[in-house]
Structures are given as C-alpha cells and as structure tokens.
Design a protein around this motif. Structure first.
Motif, PDB file in Angstrom:
ATOM      1  N   ASP A  48       0.637  -1.313   0.181  1.00 14.21           N
ATOM      2  CA  ASP A  48      -0.095  -0.164  -0.105  1.00 14.21           C
ATOM      3  C   ASP A  48       0.754   1.342  -0.144  1.00 14.21           C
ATOM      4  N   GLU A  49       0.219   2.306  -0.322  1.00 12.41           N
ATOM      5  CA  GLU A  49       0.831   3.639  -0.397  1.00 12.41           C
ATOM      6  C   GLU A  49       1.530   4.161   0.748  1.00 12.41           C
ATOM      7  N   ALA A  50       0.992   3.863   1.692  1.00 12.85           N
ATOM      8  CA  ALA A  50       1.171   4.449   2.976  1.00 12.85           C
ATOM      9  C   ALA A  50       2.865   3.608   3.317  1.00 12.85           C
ATOM     10  N   LYS A  51       2.802   2.443   3.130  1.00 17.13           N
ATOM     11  CA  LYS A  51       4.034   1.768   3.394  1.00 17.13           C
ATOM     12  C   LYS A  51       5.156   2.323   2.224  1.00 17.13           C
ATOM     13  N   LEU A  52       4.671   2.326   1.037  1.00 22.77           N
ATOM     14  CA  LEU A  52       5.826   3.034   0.267  1.00 22.77           C
ATOM     15  C   LEU A  52       6.186   4.649   0.623  1.00 22.77           C
ATOM     16  N   GLU A  53       5.193   5.214   1.240  1.00 23.36           N
ATOM     17  CA  GLU A  53       5.615   6.685   1.472  1.00 23.36           C
ATOM     18  C   GLU A  53       6.522   6.754   2.952  1.00 23.36           C
ATOM     19  N   GLN A  54       6.509   5.546   3.446  1.00 23.65           N
ATOM     20  CA  GLN A  54       7.325   5.526   4.616  1.00 23.65           C
ATOM     21  C   GLN A  54       8.748   5.163   4.199  1.00 23.65           C
ATOM     22  N   ALA A  55       8.864   4.315   3.173  1.00 25.98           N
ATOM     23  CA  ALA A  55      10.115   3.693   2.647  1.00 25.98           C
ATOM     24  C   ALA A  55      10.822   4.973   1.858  1.00 25.98           C
ATOM     25  N   GLU A  88       4.929   4.597  -8.396  1.00 25.95           N
ATOM     26  CA  GLU A  88       4.468   5.753  -8.345  1.00 25.95           C
ATOM     27  C   GLU A  88       4.157   6.339  -6.954  1.00 25.95           C
ATOM     28  N   SER A  89       4.649   7.716  -6.655  1.00 29.27           N
ATOM     29  CA  SER A  89       4.324   8.209  -5.452  1.00 29.27           C
ATOM     30  C   SER A  89       2.722   8.454  -5.267  1.00 29.27           C
ATOM     31  N   GLY A  90       2.146   8.098  -4.058  1.00 26.42           N
ATOM     32  CA  GLY A  90       1.007   8.163  -4.091  1.00 26.42           C
ATOM     33  C   GLY A  90      -0.051   7.181  -4.304  1.00 26.42           C
ATOM     34  N   ARG A  91       0.667   6.173  -5.002  1.00 22.83           N
ATOM     35  CA  ARG A  91      -0.089   4.990  -5.547  1.00 22.83           C
ATOM     36  C   ARG A  91       0.474   3.537  -4.785  1.00 22.83           C
ATOM     37  N   PRO A  92      -0.109   2.532  -4.849  1.00 24.57           N
ATOM     38  CA  PRO A  92       0.546   1.271  -4.380  1.00 24.57           C
ATOM     39  C   PRO A  92       1.578   0.826  -5.129  1.00 24.57           C
ATOM     40  N   PHE A  93       2.518   0.400  -4.473  1.00 24.38           N
ATOM     41  CA  PHE A  93       3.810  -0.179  -5.143  1.00 24.38           C
ATOM     42  C   PHE A  93       3.629  -1.722  -5.397  1.00 24.38           C
ATOM     43  N   ILE A  94       3.646  -1.835  -6.754  1.00 21.89           N
ATOM     44  CA  ILE A  94       3.639  -3.459  -7.346  1.00 21.89           C
ATOM     45  C   ILE A  94       4.750  -3.948  -7.748  1.00 21.89           C
ATOM     46  N   PHE A  95       5.386  -4.979  -7.280  1.00 18.10           N
ATOM     47  CA  PHE A  95       6.368  -5.899  -7.971  1.00 18.10           C
ATOM     48  C   PHE A  95       5.916  -7.274  -8.360  1.00 18.10           C
ATOM     49  N   LYS A  96       6.696  -8.026  -9.065  1.00 21.64           N
ATOM     50  CA  LYS A  96       6.284  -9.399  -9.453  1.00 21.64           C
ATOM     51  C   LYS A  96       7.662 -10.131  -9.056  1.00 21.64           C
ATOM     52  N   GLY A 111      15.090  15.173  -9.109  1.00 19.47           N
ATOM     53  CA  GLY A 111      13.969  14.166  -9.439  1.00 19.47           C
ATOM     54  C   GLY A 111      13.706  13.120  -8.157  1.00 19.47           C
ATOM     55  N   LYS A 112      12.194  12.778  -8.131  1.00 20.59           N
ATOM     56  CA  LYS A 112      11.880  11.763  -7.377  1.00 20.59           C
ATOM     57  C   LYS A 112      12.362  10.386  -7.267  1.00 20.59           C
ATOM     58  N   GLU A 113      12.719  10.052  -8.564  1.00 18.31           N
ATOM     59  CA  GLU A 113      13.533   8.629  -8.837  1.00 18.31           C
ATOM     60  C   GLU A 113      14.676   8.528  -8.009  1.00 18.31           C
ATOM     61  N   VAL A 114      15.363   9.653  -7.520  1.00 27.39           N
ATOM     62  CA  VAL A 114      16.483   9.526  -6.580  1.00 27.39           C
ATOM     63  C   VAL A 114      16.231   8.702  -5.527  1.00 27.39           C
ATOM     64  N   LEU A 115      14.883   8.840  -4.954  1.00 25.96           N
ATOM     65  CA  LEU A 115      14.700   7.900  -3.744  1.00 25.96           C
ATOM     66  C   LEU A 115      14.199   6.657  -3.945  1.00 25.96           C
ATOM     67  N   TYR A 116      13.606   6.464  -5.106  1.00 22.34           N
ATOM     68  CA  TYR A 116      12.752   5.052  -5.453  1.00 22.34           C
ATOM     69  C   TYR A 116      13.829   4.007  -5.438  1.00 22.34           C
ATOM     70  N   GLU A 117      15.094   3.818  -5.851  1.00 21.56           N
ATOM     71  CA  GLU A 117      15.972   2.624  -5.291  1.00 21.56           C
ATOM     72  C   GLU A 117      16.165   2.237  -4.224  1.00 21.56           C
ATOM     73  N   ASP A 118      16.322   3.124  -3.445  1.00 21.27           N
ATOM     74  CA  ASP A 118      16.607   3.225  -1.897  1.00 21.27           C
ATOM     75  C   ASP A 118      15.346   2.490  -1.432  1.00 21.27           C
ATOM     76  N   ALA A 119      14.313   3.184  -1.648  1.00 24.05           N
ATOM     77  CA  ALA A 119      12.913   2.719  -1.156  1.00 24.05           C
ATOM     78  C   ALA A 119      12.466   1.246  -1.492  1.00 24.05           C
ATOM     79  N   ILE A 120      12.720   0.870  -2.686  1.00 24.00           N
ATOM     80  CA  ILE A 120      12.376  -0.563  -2.810  1.00 24.00           C
ATOM     81  C   ILE A 120      13.310  -1.501  -2.405  1.00 24.00           C
ATOM     82  N   GLU A 121      14.614  -0.935  -2.173  1.00 26.79           N
ATOM     83  CA  GLU A 121      15.333  -2.008  -1.464  1.00 26.79           C
ATOM     84  C   GLU A 121      15.025  -2.208  -0.111  1.00 26.79           C
ATOM     85  N   LEU A 122      14.589  -0.861   0.512  1.00 18.34           N
ATOM     86  CA  LEU A 122      13.784  -1.403   1.917  1.00 18.34           C
ATOM     87  C   LEU A 122      12.721  -2.223   1.841  1.00 18.34           C
TER      88      LEU A 122
END
Length: 452
Positions: free
Chosen positions: A20-27, A99-107, A59-70
């Motif tokens: 969920d997006e709250a967990k993504l935001e926390q990361a 995407e910020s504000g939406r659920p993070f989905i991975f396979k 750019g927001k993308e600078v945070l995404y890599e570290d966030a998904i690693e978490l």
C-alpha cells in the motif's frame, strides 16, 4: 499487503505483490533521510535540504531505488509465507508499478520445490545380510596386524621380493624425452603396494642391491596428468637398498605387544567381537540403503536444475575439503587433472541428482506420515553427539542451537529412514565378511565409475 499467486510452470511460481501507498511513503521518507546526508545543494547545509526541494532538484526517482531496497525483502518474505511455497533459488524481481501516492507493485518469479509423487514405500522387500565371522576372518585380521607391526630389516645382500621396501633412483622418459615428475633419488617404494603405475613394481622383483634395470610401463588412460595418460614410458632404475619385513610369530607375546590382552586367545575373542560388530553395522547400513533406494526409484519427481546444480556445487566444495586434509588444494587437483571446476561439477552431477531426489522423497514421506522432530529428539541427538566427540553436553547443546534447523532436518530424515526400515520386509541372506567386503568394493567401483 496483497499477494496474487500464479504457477507459470511446473516448478515455477510468479508472485504479484501489492504494497500500500502508506508503506511506500514510509520507505521513501527513510530513503530521503539516507540520501539527504550525501547531497550538496547551494543555500542549504549538508543534510538539511527539505525533501520537496531535493526531489525538485534531483527528481523523485533518486529516492525510489533505496525505497524499494527497503520494501522488497520484507514484502517478498511475507508473500512467500502467505503463498505457502518453498523457494529453492533467488527470485527474479520486476517492477510493475512505482509511483508516489499509489500502491507499489512488484512481481517475483521464483523456482520452488517440486511436487513428489510417491510410489510404494511400505512393505519394501530387501536383502538383510546375516554375517558370520569365521576363524579364517580372525586369522586374516591377525596377519594384517602382524604385517603392520613388522620390523623392517636392511639386507646386506639378496634380491627384491614382493613385500620388500626398496630405495631406488629412477629417471623416466617418453619417446626418449624426460617428463615432469619422472625423476627421483632415494625414493622408498613397497613392492606390491600398487602405488606406482601398473607393471613398474613387478619388474623390480629379482633385482639385486646396486643393480640397474630398465623398466617399461604404460600410464593408465585415466591417469590424473592428462599429458601422461596412456603414454608408454621407459625408466632407468637403480636399486640402492632393500628392507624386508621381519614378522613376529602370532602368539601370546605378540598379543601383549599389540594389544591390552595377555594371551592370544583373549585377543582372538576381542577381534572376533569387533569384526562381528563392524560387519553388522555395515550390513545394517546396506539394508537401509537398499530400502531407501527402492523407495526413491518408485517415486516420480521433476527436479529443478537449480537444485541439482546447488548440490553438485556443495559436493565440489566437500571434495575440496577432503583434498585439503591430504595437503592438496582444489586448484592444484584441477591443474593436475586438467579439469575446470565446471567439468568437475559435471562429474558429480548424477550423484547430486540422486541425492536431491532422495531428500525430496524422504521429505514427502515425512509430510504424509506426519513425522516431526520433537525437543526430546533434539536433546537425545545432542547427548549422542557429545559422547561421540567427547564434548560437554551443555557446550554441545549451545553449539547445536546455532544450527538447530539443519540438525532437525537431518534428524527428521533419519526418522523417516527408520520408519521405512520398520515397515519393510527383509529377506535374510547369509554372507561371510569376505563376501560383504567384496560387495562393498564393487559398490565403490560403481560409485567411482559414476563420477568419471
């Protein structure tokens, strides 16, 4: 968190995991606190750049890599538990939505343990060897003991006989050219030991001290140095000295010298008892192995290649450890054998496949028969291991708690084997120790052939 499970192949599963997006935001916030310490933006002290400004500049993308690693490790682990699957390899991860504000989905696509279709595993019929220790077995053992305790006496004159230890100088050539390792001085060799290439030792029989002989021999086709394999060699050999074994008579004095017993009869009784116990233990293992082999043969399982590869790798590592005990590194062995690590692994492949299948079948039987490991089973094993290795049980328990899962797994499989043996039907086959020894040697030859 939501997980969707799809079996895409027989032994492959795809997990689609929605965080969920709250967990993504926390990361993302955690990632921001990590990244902000490393960036310099004019007008702000290092580590004090507000997140909106950092995102606007970099750019927001600078945070995404570290966030998904978490996020991914914890989310994947939870998804595996929810899906009740048993992965045997690392997952292949692909991002579906980030995407910020939406659920993070991975396979996560992962290879899992295969399903096992059991065949007959109860009332398996197998040969049970009934061992008989004879007087001849005892005498043979005593004669081997006699050989081990023999004194080597240097001869002043005489000729080489089988069993002698000779000191030789030799120079070997192939097609008239010397070769690496083909020369030595003051080399000690026991005639009849089979330590040299076939035909070499026998040609020294009858040679006198100081005599020079030309010895012709052919290297085996499977010789570990590939350049020498199958080659005809000529050795110029000089016999420098001969030592012959002086055997003590097998009597009461011999018994006192080689054992704690004061009479030969006492020693014979102890030897007979030891031979019987050893033979019965070997026969027990042979029976267990035959029962398990038949159970495994009756089962059907499609084993993922990765499981065999992992087992073959571990077998190469174990082989390397055994070599180190002999003072040889795995790298040296590969060089001598003209093999790569991958080629050596392929030699273990069939053995690894059989080992993996055996474990999978035994695991499935444990599941079907609800065979589990209790705390009592664990404690009993710890006590036995402490006795075996002469360790304090309390210290052994602390050590074993660190590897409790692997120890429990071994205990469980041992319990399954015991269950299969109890459910089996034995056919008694009388056999002598000599017959049992021959059977064991044949099995070793077959196993060796499987790795060539």
């Amino acid at each position: 968190m939501k997980t969707t499970v799809e079996r895409i192949q027989k032994n492959q599963v795809a997990l689609e995991v929605e965080v969920d997006e709250a967990k993504l935001e926390q990361a993302l916030e955690q990632a921001y606190r990590k990244v902000v310490k490393k960036v310099n933006i004019p007008g702000f002290r290092k580590g004090k750049v507000p997140r909106p400004i950092l995102e606007a500049r970099l750019g927001k993308e600078v945070l995404y890599e570290d966030a998904i690693e978490l996020i991914i490790p914890e989310a994947y682990s939870q998804a595996v538990k929810e899906a009740a699957i048993d992965p045997v390899d690392q997952p292949d991860i692909s991002i579906v939505q980030l995407e910020s504000g939406r659920p993070f989905i991975f396979k996560a696509t992962v290879t899992v343990k295969p399903e096992v279709e059991l065949g007959q595993y109860k009332e398996i019929e197998a040969e049970k060897l009934d061992i008989a220790v004879t007087d001849e077995d005892v005498q043979n053992y005593l004669e081997r003991l006699q050989q081990r305790h023999a004194k080597l006496v240097a001869l002043e004159e005489g000729t080489v006989e089988k069993g002698d230890q000779v000191t030789i100088d030799f120079v070997g050539t192939i097609n008239g050219e010397p070769f690496a390792g083909g020369k030595a001085n003051e080399y000690n060799l026991e005639i009849g030991s089979g330590t040299f290439i076939p035909g070499f030792e026998e040609q020294l029989i009858g040679a006198a001290i100081g005599e020079e002989r030309e010895v012709k021999a052919t290297f085996p086709t499977d010789y570990y140095v590939q350049d020498l394999a199958g080659q005809d060699a000529v050795f110029q050999v000089t016999v420098k000295g001969i030592k012959r074994k002086e055997l003590s008579p097998i009597d009461d004095e011999f018994a006192k010298d080689v054992s704690e017993f004061s009479t030969l009869e006492e020693l014979k009784a102890d030897v007979a008892k030891s031979l019987q116990q050893g033979a019965e233990a070997r026969a027990k293992r042979a029976y267990e192995e035959e029962v398990v082999r038949k159970v495994v043969e009756a089962a059907q399982v499609d084993i993922p290649t990765v499981m065999i590869d992992q087992k073959a790798e571990s077998m190469v590592d174990e082989f390397g450890q055994r070599l180190r005990f002999q003072g040889i590194s795995l790298e040296q062995y590969l060089q001598f054998s003209d093999l790569t690590r991958e080629q050596l692994k392929q030699q273990f492949w069939a053995q690894a496949e059989q080992a993996v299948k055996t474990n999978l079948v035994l695991e499935q039987i444990a599941k079907v028969e609800q065979i589990e490991v209790s705390d009592e089973d664990f404690e009993r094993e710890v006590v036995q291991m402490a006795e075996q290795y002469q360790r304090d049980p309390v210290e052994m328990r602390k050590t074993m708690l660190g590897i409790r899962d692997s120890l429990d797994y071994r205990i469980k499989l041992d319990k399954v084997v015991k269950f299969l043996v109890e459910q089996s039907k034995s056919v008694v086959k009388p056999v002598t120790i000599e017959g049992l020894t021959k059977a064991t040697e044949e099995e070793k030859e077959i196993e060796a052939g499987a790795t060539e």
